[in-house]
Design a protein around this motif. Structure first.
Motif, PDB file in Angstrom:
ATOM      1  N   ALA A   1       0.840  -1.205   0.000  1.00  0.00           N
ATOM      2  CA  ALA A   1       0.000   0.000   0.000  1.00  0.00           C
ATOM      3  C   ALA A   1       0.869   1.247   0.000  1.00  0.00           C
ATOM      4  O   ALA A   1       1.903   1.313   0.664  1.00  0.00           O
ATOM      5  CB  ALA A   1      -0.919  -0.005   1.208  1.00  0.00           C
TER       6      ALA A   1
ATOM      7  N   TYR B   1       3.780   2.484  -5.934  1.00  0.00           N
ATOM      8  CA  TYR B   1       3.409   2.051  -7.273  1.00  0.00           C
ATOM      9  C   TYR B   1       4.653   1.987  -8.140  1.00  0.00           C
ATOM     10  O   TYR B   1       5.777   2.278  -7.692  1.00  0.00           O
ATOM     11  CB  TYR B   1       2.357   2.986  -7.884  1.00  0.00           C
ATOM     12  CG  TYR B   1       2.892   4.329  -8.346  1.00  0.00           C
ATOM     13  CD1 TYR B   1       3.123   4.579  -9.697  1.00  0.00           C
ATOM     14  CD2 TYR B   1       3.158   5.352  -7.435  1.00  0.00           C
ATOM     15  CE1 TYR B   1       3.611   5.808 -10.128  1.00  0.00           C
ATOM     16  CE2 TYR B   1       3.639   6.589  -7.850  1.00  0.00           C
ATOM     17  CZ  TYR B   1       3.868   6.807  -9.199  1.00  0.00           C
ATOM     18  OH  TYR B   1       4.347   8.014  -9.620  1.00  0.00           O
TER      19      TYR B   1
ATOM     20  N   CYS C   1       7.904  -0.977  -7.787  1.00  0.00           N
ATOM     21  CA  CYS C   1       7.304  -0.610  -6.503  1.00  0.00           C
ATOM     22  C   CYS C   1       8.235   0.289  -5.688  1.00  0.00           C
ATOM     23  O   CYS C   1       8.463   0.068  -4.482  1.00  0.00           O
ATOM     24  CB  CYS C   1       6.939  -1.866  -5.703  1.00  0.00           C
ATOM     25  SG  CYS C   1       5.711  -2.902  -6.522  1.00  0.00           S
TER      26      CYS C   1
ATOM     27  N   CYS D   1       2.770   6.992  -3.774  1.00  0.00           N
ATOM     28  CA  CYS D   1       1.543   7.541  -4.365  1.00  0.00           C
ATOM     29  C   CYS D   1       1.589   9.070  -4.326  1.00  0.00           C
ATOM     30  O   CYS D   1       2.118   9.675  -3.390  1.00  0.00           O
ATOM     31  CB  CYS D   1       0.317   7.066  -3.591  1.00  0.00           C
ATOM     32  SG  CYS D   1       0.027   5.293  -3.643  1.00  0.00           S
TER      33      CYS D   1
ATOM     34  N   THR E   1      -3.573  10.640  -3.730  1.00  0.00           N
ATOM     35  CA  THR E   1      -3.999   9.243  -3.691  1.00  0.00           C
ATOM     36  C   THR E   1      -3.179   8.503  -2.641  1.00  0.00           C
ATOM     37  O   THR E   1      -2.115   8.958  -2.210  1.00  0.00           O
ATOM     38  CB  THR E   1      -3.818   8.552  -5.052  1.00  0.00           C
ATOM     39  OG1 THR E   1      -2.421   8.550  -5.399  1.00  0.00           O
ATOM     40  CG2 THR E   1      -4.608   9.267  -6.142  1.00  0.00           C
ATOM     41  N   TYR E   2      -3.706   7.323  -2.251  1.00  0.00           N
ATOM     42  CA  TYR E   2      -2.999   6.492  -1.279  1.00  0.00           C
ATOM     43  C   TYR E   2      -3.504   5.061  -1.383  1.00  0.00           C
ATOM     44  O   TYR E   2      -4.413   4.757  -2.156  1.00  0.00           O
ATOM     45  CB  TYR E   2      -3.192   7.014   0.146  1.00  0.00           C
ATOM     46  CG  TYR E   2      -4.580   6.800   0.723  1.00  0.00           C
ATOM     47  CD1 TYR E   2      -4.857   5.718   1.556  1.00  0.00           C
ATOM     48  CD2 TYR E   2      -5.619   7.675   0.442  1.00  0.00           C
ATOM     49  CE1 TYR E   2      -6.132   5.518   2.082  1.00  0.00           C
ATOM     50  CE2 TYR E   2      -6.885   7.491   0.967  1.00  0.00           C
ATOM     51  CZ  TYR E   2      -7.138   6.408   1.799  1.00  0.00           C
ATOM     52  OH  TYR E   2      -8.389   6.215   2.311  1.00  0.00           O
TER      53      TYR E   2
ATOM     54  N   GLU F   1      -2.231   0.115  -4.842  1.00  0.00           N
ATOM     55  CA  GLU F   1      -2.257   0.584  -6.230  1.00  0.00           C
ATOM     56  C   GLU F   1      -2.625   2.062  -6.338  1.00  0.00           C
ATOM     57  O   GLU F   1      -3.030   2.528  -7.410  1.00  0.00           O
ATOM     58  CB  GLU F   1      -3.203  -0.268  -7.079  1.00  0.00           C
ATOM     59  CG  GLU F   1      -2.787  -1.736  -7.163  1.00  0.00           C
ATOM     60  CD  GLU F   1      -3.695  -2.547  -8.058  1.00  0.00           C
ATOM     61  OE1 GLU F   1      -4.602  -1.965  -8.688  1.00  0.00           O
ATOM     62  OE2 GLU F   1      -3.499  -3.775  -8.125  1.00  0.00           O
ATOM     63  N   CYS F   2      -2.541   2.774  -5.213  1.00  0.00           N
ATOM     64  CA  CYS F   2      -2.852   4.224  -5.189  1.00  0.00           C
ATOM     65  C   CYS F   2      -4.260   4.516  -5.705  1.00  0.00           C
ATOM     66  O   CYS F   2      -4.505   5.533  -6.354  1.00  0.00           O
ATOM     67  CB  CYS F   2      -1.822   5.001  -6.005  1.00  0.00           C
ATOM     68  SG  CYS F   2      -0.112   4.757  -5.483  1.00  0.00           S
ATOM     69  N   LYS F   3      -5.174   3.606  -5.387  1.00  0.00           N
ATOM     70  CA  LYS F   3      -6.537   3.746  -5.911  1.00  0.00           C
ATOM     71  C   LYS F   3      -7.447   4.576  -5.011  1.00  0.00           C
ATOM     72  O   LYS F   3      -8.533   4.981  -5.433  1.00  0.00           O
ATOM     73  CB  LYS F   3      -7.154   2.366  -6.132  1.00  0.00           C
ATOM     74  CG  LYS F   3      -6.590   1.614  -7.324  1.00  0.00           C
ATOM     75  CD  LYS F   3      -7.341   0.313  -7.552  1.00  0.00           C
ATOM     76  CE  LYS F   3      -6.861  -0.387  -8.814  1.00  0.00           C
ATOM     77  NZ  LYS F   3      -7.578  -1.664  -9.057  1.00  0.00           N
ATOM     78  N   GLU F   4      -7.027   4.791  -3.772  1.00  0.00           N
ATOM     79  CA  GLU F   4      -7.863   5.555  -2.841  1.00  0.00           C
ATOM     80  C   GLU F   4      -7.566   7.045  -2.964  1.00  0.00           C
ATOM     81  O   GLU F   4      -6.403   7.452  -3.094  1.00  0.00           O
ATOM     82  CB  GLU F   4      -7.617   5.100  -1.399  1.00  0.00           C
ATOM     83  CG  GLU F   4      -7.895   3.635  -1.143  1.00  0.00           C
ATOM     84  CD  GLU F   4      -9.359   3.306  -1.263  1.00  0.00           C
ATOM     85  OE1 GLU F   4     -10.194   4.185  -0.943  1.00  0.00           O
ATOM     86  OE2 GLU F   4      -9.683   2.182  -1.678  1.00  0.00           O
ATOM     87  N   LEU F   5      -8.619   7.851  -2.897  1.00  0.00           N
ATOM     88  CA  LEU F   5      -8.445   9.298  -2.931  1.00  0.00           C
ATOM     89  C   LEU F   5      -8.344   9.850  -1.514  1.00  0.00           C
ATOM     90  O   LEU F   5      -9.078   9.426  -0.615  1.00  0.00           O
ATOM     91  CB  LEU F   5      -9.621   9.960  -3.653  1.00  0.00           C
ATOM     92  CG  LEU F   5      -9.726   9.685  -5.165  1.00  0.00           C
ATOM     93  CD1 LEU F   5     -10.997  10.312  -5.716  1.00  0.00           C
ATOM     94  CD2 LEU F   5      -8.507  10.239  -5.892  1.00  0.00           C
TER      95      LEU F   5
ATOM     96  N   HIS G   1       0.700   8.609   2.083  1.00  0.00           N
ATOM     97  CA  HIS G   1       0.560   7.761   0.892  1.00  0.00           C
ATOM     98  C   HIS G   1       0.155   6.330   1.215  1.00  0.00           C
ATOM     99  O   HIS G   1      -0.342   5.615   0.346  1.00  0.00           O
ATOM    100  CB  HIS G   1       1.873   7.760   0.104  1.00  0.00           C
ATOM    101  CG  HIS G   1       3.025   7.148   0.853  1.00  0.00           C
ATOM    102  ND1 HIS G   1       3.675   7.779   1.880  1.00  0.00           N
ATOM    103  CD2 HIS G   1       3.634   5.949   0.701  1.00  0.00           C
ATOM    104  CE1 HIS G   1       4.638   7.010   2.349  1.00  0.00           C
ATOM    105  NE2 HIS G   1       4.647   5.892   1.653  1.00  0.00           N
TER     106      HIS G   1
END
Length: 543
Positions: free
Chosen positions: A219, A222, A226, A230, A234-235, A238-242, A254
């Protein structure tokens, strides 16, 4: 120690031929062991001391085993921990002579194997290389063996356990290793310069050549390797969370999305994604847990003042913490918080009133008990709780009762008569009139049938159908005369007279005279006493 150039470049399978390499020699001066030792200066450690300019077996730079009838022989080095191995370099003794098929040491080198293991037992590890094809003329020395595995122990093994042996093999197993170099890196590194792996998911080893992570990144990280944090608010995986609403628009952490200096006004929580509730006088909530410092606005309750009060009696506010109503609920509601509508066909205060008979079994309104789509048959009123009266029944009490016995009222739902029908009526609702039963008998009050027969001039199950043409009398059982015109269905009298040539009440007698129309006939015969014609002339013929 770093090796710059390989001594030999070989083209055989499983052998390595780079021109330049910079992996670290992980075996240098590490603890070593061998299954037997020839002399005191030929111990296992001689093969990892970094010296191999003298390749004579007894020159003090080679590890040599006892050669007296050994069938197996083994040497190993302890790398001190699990390492990421790239290749193994082996320099075998030559007695400082030319390495060719005439060199006696080739026969002892043939058939060797190399293992990588995390224990001292080679069987617990993996086989990197086993010689099955070299001859005394083709076996290289030194040799580089590609071995891309993780392990702590590198094990050299040879055996002479299953004679006869291939041509050129020695009869006994023998070790004469002048140097063994194990090139690679510490675990969690990659490439010839042993770069550190990025943050691979689950802490697994990255690819030892490219550095890519086989199962993605931890987490907050990316990139193929790796190794990038992020960004762009994002965090997470896969840095998918805002990121949430961090104070002054700062980026969140991050990895977990936390805000370094708290939340913007009106937001709270670890990630500042929760909106404050309705705090008293519009005050901001606590930035961590969302609590309101001075309670909630009217009509709201709960720790974060996000819950709406129910329908408390007389419009009273609910308790600011648990939402309970101090004096009960308004009509149609129930529960500690007065947030549940009456059910189970109840309504009103405390849901104590029972609904009436609403159409199709629908529940009534939870407050006033009214029925949304009218009443079931047999009841009326806005709550559908009153039975039909005044000799009415059915939906909306619009149907009038029939002629029930002794003037009794009919059933309010289906109009049936509890004690049957008045004389002369029949049917479930006693609305059907009896037919003309013989002798004035009363018909059956259920199906209208006559007990014995029908009166003259009628027939049928209920004796209400007039006789068909050509029939008359009781139950229409008698046939009219064939020569009758206008047969009366009651008594059979011919109301419009008889056909020509007939007479009598029922036209059952022959007449002496008959008018017949003239036909262009010159005579009459027994077979044709007269001729019928459409001419207007006629004769009186004697019969």
């Amino acid at each position: 120690m770093y090796a710059v150039d390989l001594l030999v470049c070989c083209s055989w399978v499983a052998l390595l031929c780079p021109s330049v390499q910079a992996y670290e020699n992980l075996a240098l001066n590490k603890p070593a062991w061998q299954s037997s030792t020839a002399e005191s200066d030929t111990g296992a450690e001689r093969a990892v001391d970094g010296r191999y300019n003298d390749l004579w077996w007894n020159g003090g730079q080679c590890a040599v085993s006892d050669d007296w009838g050994q069938t197996t022989t083994e040497w190993r080095v302890d790398l001190g921990g699990v390492k990421s191995i790239h290749h193994v370099f082996i320099q075998y003794a030559t007695n400082n002579e030319v390495w060719d098929e005439n060199n006696p040491y080739t026969g002892w080198f043939l058939g060797f194997s190399v293992y990588i293991s995390n224990t001292t037992n080679k069987e617990d590890g993996v086989l990197c290389f086993r010689d099955t094809s070299y001859t005394r003329a083709t076996i290289p020395n030194p040799v580089n063996i590609t071995c891309p595995y993780h392990g702590r122990y590198v094990i050299y093994y040879n055996n002479r356990t299953h004679p006869p042996y291939p041509e050129g093999y020695s009869d006994t197993a023998y070790i004469e290793l002048c140097e063994v170099e194990v090139y690679g890196c510490d675990v969690y590194t990659y490439g010839v310069d042993c770069k550190r792996c990025g943050n691979c998911s689950g802490g697994v080893q990255c690819n030892h050549v490219t550095g890519t992570c086989p199962k993605g990144c931890d987490a907050g990280i990316y990139g193929d390797k790796c190794d990038l944090e992020c960004g762009n608010n994002t965090y997470g995986v896969e840095c998918k969370e805002l990121c949430g609403n961090c104070s002054n628009g700062e980026p969140c952490h991050h990895v977990d999305g936390t805000c370094p200096h708290g939340c913007d006004a009106g937001m709270y929580g670890v990630t500042c994604k929760e909106s404050c509730g309705n705090c008293s006088n519009g005050e901001p909530c606590h930035h961590v847990d969302g609590t309101c410092p001075h309670g909630c606005d009217a009509g709201m309750y709960g720790v974060t003042c996000k819950e709406s009060c129910g329908n408390c009696s007389n419009g009273e506010p609910c308790h600011h913490v648990d939402g309970t109503c101090p004096h009960g609920c308004v009509a149609g509601m129930y529960g500690d918080k007065c947030d549940k509508e009456c059910g189970n066909k109840t309504y009103g205060m405390e849901c104590k009133e029972l609904c009436g008979n609403c159409s199709n079994g629908e529940p009534c309104h939870h407050v006033d008990g009214t029925c949304p789509h009218g009443c079931d048959a047999g009841v009326y009123g806005y709550k559908c709780d009153k039975e039909c009266g005044n000799k009415t029944y059915g939906v909306e009490c619009k149907e009038l009762c029939g002629n029930c016995s002794n003037g009794e009222p009919c059933h309010q739902v289906d109009g049936s008569c509890p004690s049957g029908c008045d004389a002369g009526m029949y049917g479930v609702t006693c609305k059907e009139s009896c037919g003309n039963c013989s002798n004035g008998d009363t018909c059956n009050d259920v199906d209208g049938s006559c007990p014995y027969a029908c009166d003259v001039g009628v027939y049928g199950k209920t004796c209400d159908e007039a006789c068909q043409s050509g029939r008359y009398g009781i139950s229409c059982t008698k046939a009219c005369g064939q020569n009758c015109q206008g047969c009366n269905r009651f008594n059979g009298v011919c109301e419009f007279g008889c056909h020509p040539g007939w007479t009598g009440t029922f036209c059952e007698k022959r007449s002496k005279y008959v008018f017949k129309y003239f036909l262009s006939c010159n005579q009459f015969s027994a077979q044709n006493p007269y001729c019928i014609t459409t001419y207007t002339k006629y004769f009186i013929v004697m019969i």
